[in-house]
Design a protein around this motif. Sequence first.
Motif, PDB file in Angstrom:
ATOM      1  N   GLN A  53       0.833  -1.206   0.000  1.00 15.78           N
ATOM      2  CA  GLN A  53       0.000   0.000   0.000  1.00 15.78           C
ATOM      3  C   GLN A  53       0.868   1.256   0.000  1.00 15.78           C
ATOM      4  O   GLN A  53       0.545   2.236  -0.659  1.00 15.78           O
ATOM      5  N   TYR A  54       1.950   1.238   0.796  1.00 18.59           N
ATOM      6  CA  TYR A  54       2.799   2.420   0.904  1.00 18.59           C
ATOM      7  C   TYR A  54       4.200   2.087   0.422  1.00 18.59           C
ATOM      8  O   TYR A  54       4.542   0.918   0.204  1.00 18.59           O
ATOM      9  N   GLY A  55       5.042   3.108   0.294  1.00 22.90           N
ATOM     10  CA  GLY A  55       6.419   2.910  -0.126  1.00 22.90           C
ATOM     11  C   GLY A  55       7.038   4.270  -0.372  1.00 22.90           C
ATOM     12  O   GLY A  55       6.518   5.057  -1.169  1.00 22.90           O
ATOM     13  N   ALA A  56       8.088   4.585   0.371  1.00 26.01           N
ATOM     14  CA  ALA A  56       8.811   5.843   0.204  1.00 26.01           C
ATOM     15  C   ALA A  56      10.265   5.580   0.569  1.00 26.01           C
ATOM     16  O   ALA A  56      10.636   4.435   0.858  1.00 26.01           O
ATOM     17  N   ASP A  59      11.477   3.032   3.091  1.00 28.84           N
ATOM     18  CA  ASP A  59      10.993   1.663   2.950  1.00 28.84           C
ATOM     19  C   ASP A  59      11.828   0.905   1.924  1.00 28.84           C
ATOM     20  O   ASP A  59      12.412   1.501   1.023  1.00 28.84           O
ATOM     21  N   ARG A 226      -1.503   0.710  -3.664  1.00 26.63           N
ATOM     22  CA  ARG A 226      -1.100   1.717  -4.639  1.00 26.63           C
ATOM     23  C   ARG A 226       0.335   1.525  -5.123  1.00 26.63           C
ATOM     24  O   ARG A 226       0.636   1.672  -6.302  1.00 26.63           O
ATOM     25  N   GLN A 227       1.251   1.194  -4.215  1.00 23.17           N
ATOM     26  CA  GLN A 227       2.630   1.051  -4.667  1.00 23.17           C
ATOM     27  C   GLN A 227       2.819  -0.212  -5.501  1.00 23.17           C
ATOM     28  O   GLN A 227       3.631  -0.223  -6.424  1.00 23.17           O
ATOM     29  N   ARG A 230       1.739   0.799  -8.873  1.00 24.05           N
ATOM     30  CA  ARG A 230       2.782   1.585  -9.536  1.00 24.05           C
ATOM     31  C   ARG A 230       3.870   0.662 -10.088  1.00 24.05           C
ATOM     32  O   ARG A 230       4.340   0.854 -11.221  1.00 24.05           O
TER      33      ARG A 230
END
Lengths: 278, 253
Positions: A53-56, A59, A226-227, A230
């Motif tokens: 779901q997330y990734g920045a 991470d 979402r990630q 992507r």
Amino acid sequence: MGSDDRPLQGGDLIRRHRLSTRLWHWVNAAVLVVMLGSGLMIFNAHPRLYWGQYGANPDPAWLEIGNDGAEGYLRVAGAEIPTTGLLGVWTGHDGQPTARAFPGWATIPSTYNLALARRWHLTFAWVFAVPLVLYAVWSLANGHLRRDLWPKRREMRPRHILRDAADHARLRLPRGTKAARYNILQKLSYLAVMILLLPGMVLTGFAMSPAMAAAWPWLLDIFGGRQSARSLHFVFAAALVLFFVVHVAMVLLAGPVNELRSMVTGRFRLPPERERRG
Amino acid sequence: MSRRLTRRRALATLGLGAPALLLGCDRLGRAPSFRDMVLETGEWLSYRAQRLVAGQALAREYAPSDMSPVFRTNGSTRPRDPDYLAHAETGFADWRLAVDGRVARPGTFSLSDLRDMPARTQITRHDCVEGWSAIGQWTGVPLWHLLQQTGIRAEARYIVFHCADDYSGRPYYESIDLADAAHPQTILAYAMNEAALPMGHGAPLRLRVERQLGYKHAKFVMRIEAVATLAETGLGKGGFWEDRGFYEWYAGI
């Protein structure tokens, strides 16, 4: 299409591609260039891919293009590949080393500009998605999908597919009347592109949009976040590039003038049968 | 022989054609008329299409276990404005949010005023225009509640957020339409991850507008202005990056 009633044979000029196919083909050719170039520019803004779901930046990324000083690298699933000159660090227009993921010759615009790349990408996304839907509906309605693209039962036999693959591997492309229809490898690759990759590009694109993900939350579920969407957007794009390379190679091998003419005027000359030997 | 030549020519066309095409795109991308007439149509279409499809749909809210272990900061992380820094020294004890413009009762609100209003807590995903995402928990007052308290007037069309941070002396600002202003998840957050909003994330107050990209989520909000048109603020495009960098005002995609 001989004027007499004799059966079709090699050397005959036939009607191969209908107008809708030709129009859609060339719109897609232009759109592919714009979407790929602007997409690579957008990727350059954050050249890391994640699952979930997330990734920045804090991470773990499964793919990253970056640089250690003057050395460019591509890291995929733990392996590091040196890519100086091509990815991560490359020589810009000004002759200076530029520390960005994809090089300027592959991106739209050729110098770093996320805002402008997004304008290209999110405008031409409409030129991509709307004709895709229209063509899909039209291909169902006029029988193109069922008649020309959907494999027959006998074509799906493993022996038939293997023989076709072996013929392709030896570059023995269909000739004569056999070239009047798509062979099974063509059918399967066109269907994979039309049914999986192209809709996949649109839907993973939607899943990245915060407004669309709110409207259609199932988008986040089918792609796993979402990630992940992507990442898949990038993977599908890479698969489309692979398709494009093989597609152009096959056109060159099959006779570029005849193939190009068939996609412009619709008329295709059946390659003459091989001389039978022994 | 002739076939070989044709192939070679075809390859040369591909080899030279692709970079020529990209250079052509560079040129087009700089031309004002092409920008206006072609490249801005995507935003126009997306804004209308997404408003139609999304309506007042809620952005996904996540469980505490889904949250990013580290929520990175971005953009300004420490405004230079002396007044702002003085307020930060005292924990924003005397700081007040101004609400004015097309409202019946302009006024100012302290942090404790805002904390006394109805609060909403949501765990949502923050999507940066660059491509990364982070999930965090936000607590704040619904923007619409505040606008109703001050009596938003019928001619108001947009809500402008004036911020304490600046880039090269130009103050940051952002704006949203009334559909987003009235959305239940649009809040003015004073807390993040169950603590006071840190400076890096926009203390004392930041906007959360969950169905748009990160640059719309104005940080260090000092003043909220209801306006009838965006033309009179900044360079008239509704936001700092919209004015300076060709970024879309509608950032739902």
